[in-house]
Design a protein around this motif. Sequence first.
Motif, short mmCIF file in Angstrom:
data_model
loop_
_atom_site.label_atom_id
_atom_site.label_comp_id
_atom_site.label_asym_id
_atom_site.label_seq_id
_atom_site.Cartn_x
_atom_site.Cartn_y
_atom_site.Cartn_z
N TRP A 75 0.81 -1.22 0.00
CA TRP A 75 0.00 0.00 0.00
C TRP A 75 0.84 1.27 0.00
CZ3 TRP A 75 -5.06 -0.84 -0.77
CH2 TRP A 75 -5.56 -2.11 -0.43
N ASP A 76 2.15 1.14 -0.16
CA ASP A 76 3.01 2.32 -0.08
C ASP A 76 2.71 3.34 -1.18
OD1 ASP A 76 4.09 1.05 2.02
OD2 ASP A 76 6.05 0.63 1.12
N GLY A 77 2.34 2.85 -2.37
CA GLY A 77 2.03 3.76 -3.47
C GLY A 77 0.85 4.65 -3.14
N TYR A 78 -0.22 4.06 -2.60
CA TYR A 78 -1.39 4.85 -2.22
C TYR A 78 -1.06 5.81 -1.07
CZ TYR A 78 -4.28 1.81 -5.13
OH TYR A 78 -4.83 1.15 -6.20
N ALA A 79 -0.26 5.34 -0.11
CA ALA A 79 0.11 6.21 1.00
C ALA A 79 0.90 7.42 0.51
CB ALA A 79 0.93 5.42 2.03
N LYS A 80 1.81 7.20 -0.43
CA LYS A 80 2.61 8.30 -0.96
C LYS A 80 1.73 9.30 -1.71
CE LYS A 80 6.23 10.55 -2.55
NZ LYS A 80 7.04 11.44 -1.67
N VAL A 81 0.83 8.80 -2.53
CA VAL A 81 -0.03 9.68 -3.34
C VAL A 81 -0.98 10.48 -2.46
CG1 VAL A 81 -1.88 9.69 -5.05
CG2 VAL A 81 0.16 8.28 -5.43
N LEU A 82 -1.58 9.82 -1.47
CA LEU A 82 -2.59 10.49 -0.66
C LEU A 82 -2.00 11.48 0.35
CD1 LEU A 82 -4.97 7.47 0.03
CD2 LEU A 82 -5.32 9.36 -1.57
N THR A 83 -0.73 11.33 0.68
CA THR A 83 -0.12 12.23 1.66
C THR A 83 0.73 13.32 1.03
OG1 THR A 83 1.75 10.67 1.89
CG2 THR A 83 -0.09 10.45 3.44
N ASP A 84 0.99 13.23 -0.26
CA ASP A 84 1.82 14.24 -0.93
C ASP A 84 0.94 15.41 -1.39
OD1 ASP A 84 3.55 15.74 -2.53
OD2 ASP A 84 4.61 13.97 -3.25
N PRO A 85 1.19 16.64 -0.92
CA PRO A 85 0.37 17.79 -1.34
C PRO A 85 0.38 18.02 -2.85
CG PRO A 85 1.76 18.36 0.54
CD PRO A 85 2.23 17.02 0.05
N LYS A 86 1.45 17.63 -3.51
CA LYS A 86 1.54 17.83 -4.95
C LYS A 86 0.46 17.04 -5.68
CE LYS A 86 4.85 15.64 -6.85
NZ LYS A 86 6.21 15.20 -7.22
N PHE A 87 0.25 15.79 -5.29
CA PHE A 87 -0.76 14.97 -5.94
C PHE A 87 -2.17 15.45 -5.60
CE2 PHE A 87 2.85 11.91 -5.53
CZ PHE A 87 3.12 11.81 -6.89
N ARG A 88 -2.37 15.91 -4.38
CA ARG A 88 -3.68 16.47 -4.04
C ARG A 88 -3.97 17.70 -4.87
NH1 ARG A 88 -2.16 15.46 1.47
NH2 ARG A 88 -1.84 17.70 1.79
N SER A 89 -2.95 18.50 -5.16
CA SER A 89 -3.14 19.68 -6.00
C SER A 89 -3.56 19.28 -7.41
CB SER A 89 -1.84 20.49 -6.04
OG SER A 89 -1.96 21.59 -6.93
N PHE A 90 -2.96 18.22 -7.95
CA PHE A 90 -3.35 17.74 -9.28
C PHE A 90 -4.82 17.35 -9.31
CE2 PHE A 90 1.26 16.07 -9.85
CZ PHE A 90 1.69 17.35 -10.13
N LEU A 91 -5.28 16.63 -8.28
CA LEU A 91 -6.67 16.21 -8.23
C LEU A 91 -7.62 17.40 -8.12
CD1 LEU A 91 -6.36 13.13 -5.84
CD2 LEU A 91 -7.02 13.07 -8.25
N ILE A 92 -7.28 18.35 -7.26
CA ILE A 92 -8.14 19.53 -7.08
C ILE A 92 -8.24 20.32 -8.37
CG2 ILE A 92 -8.35 21.73 -5.87
CD1 ILE A 92 -7.12 20.38 -3.42
N ASN A 93 -7.12 20.51 -9.05
CA ASN A 93 -7.13 21.25 -10.32
C ASN A 93 -8.02 20.56 -11.35
OD1 ASN A 93 -5.37 23.14 -9.26
ND2 ASN A 93 -3.55 22.17 -10.12
N SER A 94 -7.93 19.24 -11.44
CA SER A 94 -8.75 18.51 -12.41
C SER A 94 -10.23 18.65 -12.07
CB SER A 94 -8.35 17.04 -12.45
OG SER A 94 -7.09 16.86 -13.06
N TYR A 95 -10.57 18.59 -10.78
CA TYR A 95 -11.96 18.76 -10.37
C TYR A 95 -12.46 20.17 -10.72
CZ TYR A 95 -12.52 14.41 -7.76
OH TYR A 95 -12.66 13.10 -7.41
#
Length: 297
Positions: A75-95
Motif C-alpha cells: 500500500w506504499d504507493g497509495y500512502a505516498k499519493v494520498l499524503t503528498d500535497p503535490k498529488f492532491r493539487s493535481f486532483l483539485i485542479n482537475s476537479y
Amino acid sequence: AEGAVMSDIVQPAQATQAVNEERRRRWRQAAIYAALALVTFVMVFPILWMISVSLKPTTETFSLPPRLLPETFHWDGYAKVLTDPKFRSFLINSYVVGLAVTALSLVIGTLAAFGFSRYRFFGDRVAKLFVITTQMVPTITLLIPYFGVIVFLGLYDTLWGLILTYLTFALPYSIVMMNGYLDTIPKDFDEAATIDGCTPLGVLVRVLLPVALPGIISTAVYTFLLAWNEFLFALALTRSMDMRTVPVGISMMVGEFGLKWDEMMAFSVIGSLPVLILFMLVQRFVVGGLSAGGVKG
C-alpha cells in the motif's frame, strides 16, 4: 393408407429439422456470448492489471510468470499519493477545471440549442453546420494558435486558461447533443406553457429542462470526461506544479533513471475513480440521453 404413411415420414423429418434449428440457434448464442466475454475481458483486463500493479512492489511487477494477484498487498504507493500535497493539487485542479467546463458548457450549450431547436432565423442552417464542422478539426493543429491566444489574454499557467480552452472543445458537442434532444420534445409543450403565461426562458427552465434531464446528464458526463482526461493542452498551457492536472501529473512520474510503478498506478487508480463512479451512477441516463438525442422528432 398412403396418406398415413406419408404423415409418418413427414413428422419425423419436421421434428429433426426443428431440433437442428434449435441446435444452430444455441450455437449462435454461445458464439455471441463467447465474443462478448472476450471483448469484455480485453476491455477490463488493463484496469485489473493497473490495480494489481498499484498493489505490488516494483520488483514484483516484472516477475515471471506475471501474477495478477500480488503475493503481499503493498500500500506504499497509495500512502505516498494520498499524503503528498503535490498529488492532491493535481486532483483539485482537475476537479475545478472539469466542473467549471461542465457547468459553462451546459448553460451556454443549452441556451444555444434552445434557439436552434425552437426558432428559425436567417443563417440558422449555416450556424448549425459551423458548429458541427468545428468538431472535425484535429485538436493538435490548434495548439499553437490557442497558445498564442492564451498568452495574449494573460491566462497562461492559470486554470482559467484551461477552462476557456476546454470550453471551446466541449461547447460544440453540448450544442449538438442538446439540440438533438430538444428536437424530440413536441412543441405542444411550449405552446401550452406559453398560454399559461410562461416566457420563452420560463418554457425552457420549467418545461423543457425537466423533460430533457437524460440529455443534460449525458452531455455533462461527456464534457466532464473531456476536461478530466485532456493531456496535450494541459501540458502546453501550464508551467508550474500548482496548475498541473491529473493526466500531466501522471506523465511527470516517469523519472529519468527509473519509474515507480506502484505510485504511478496508484495515482492512476485514484484519478480514474471519479470517472468510473460518475458513469456507474448515471449510466442509465447516459444511455437514454444518447439514444434519444440521436432521434429527431
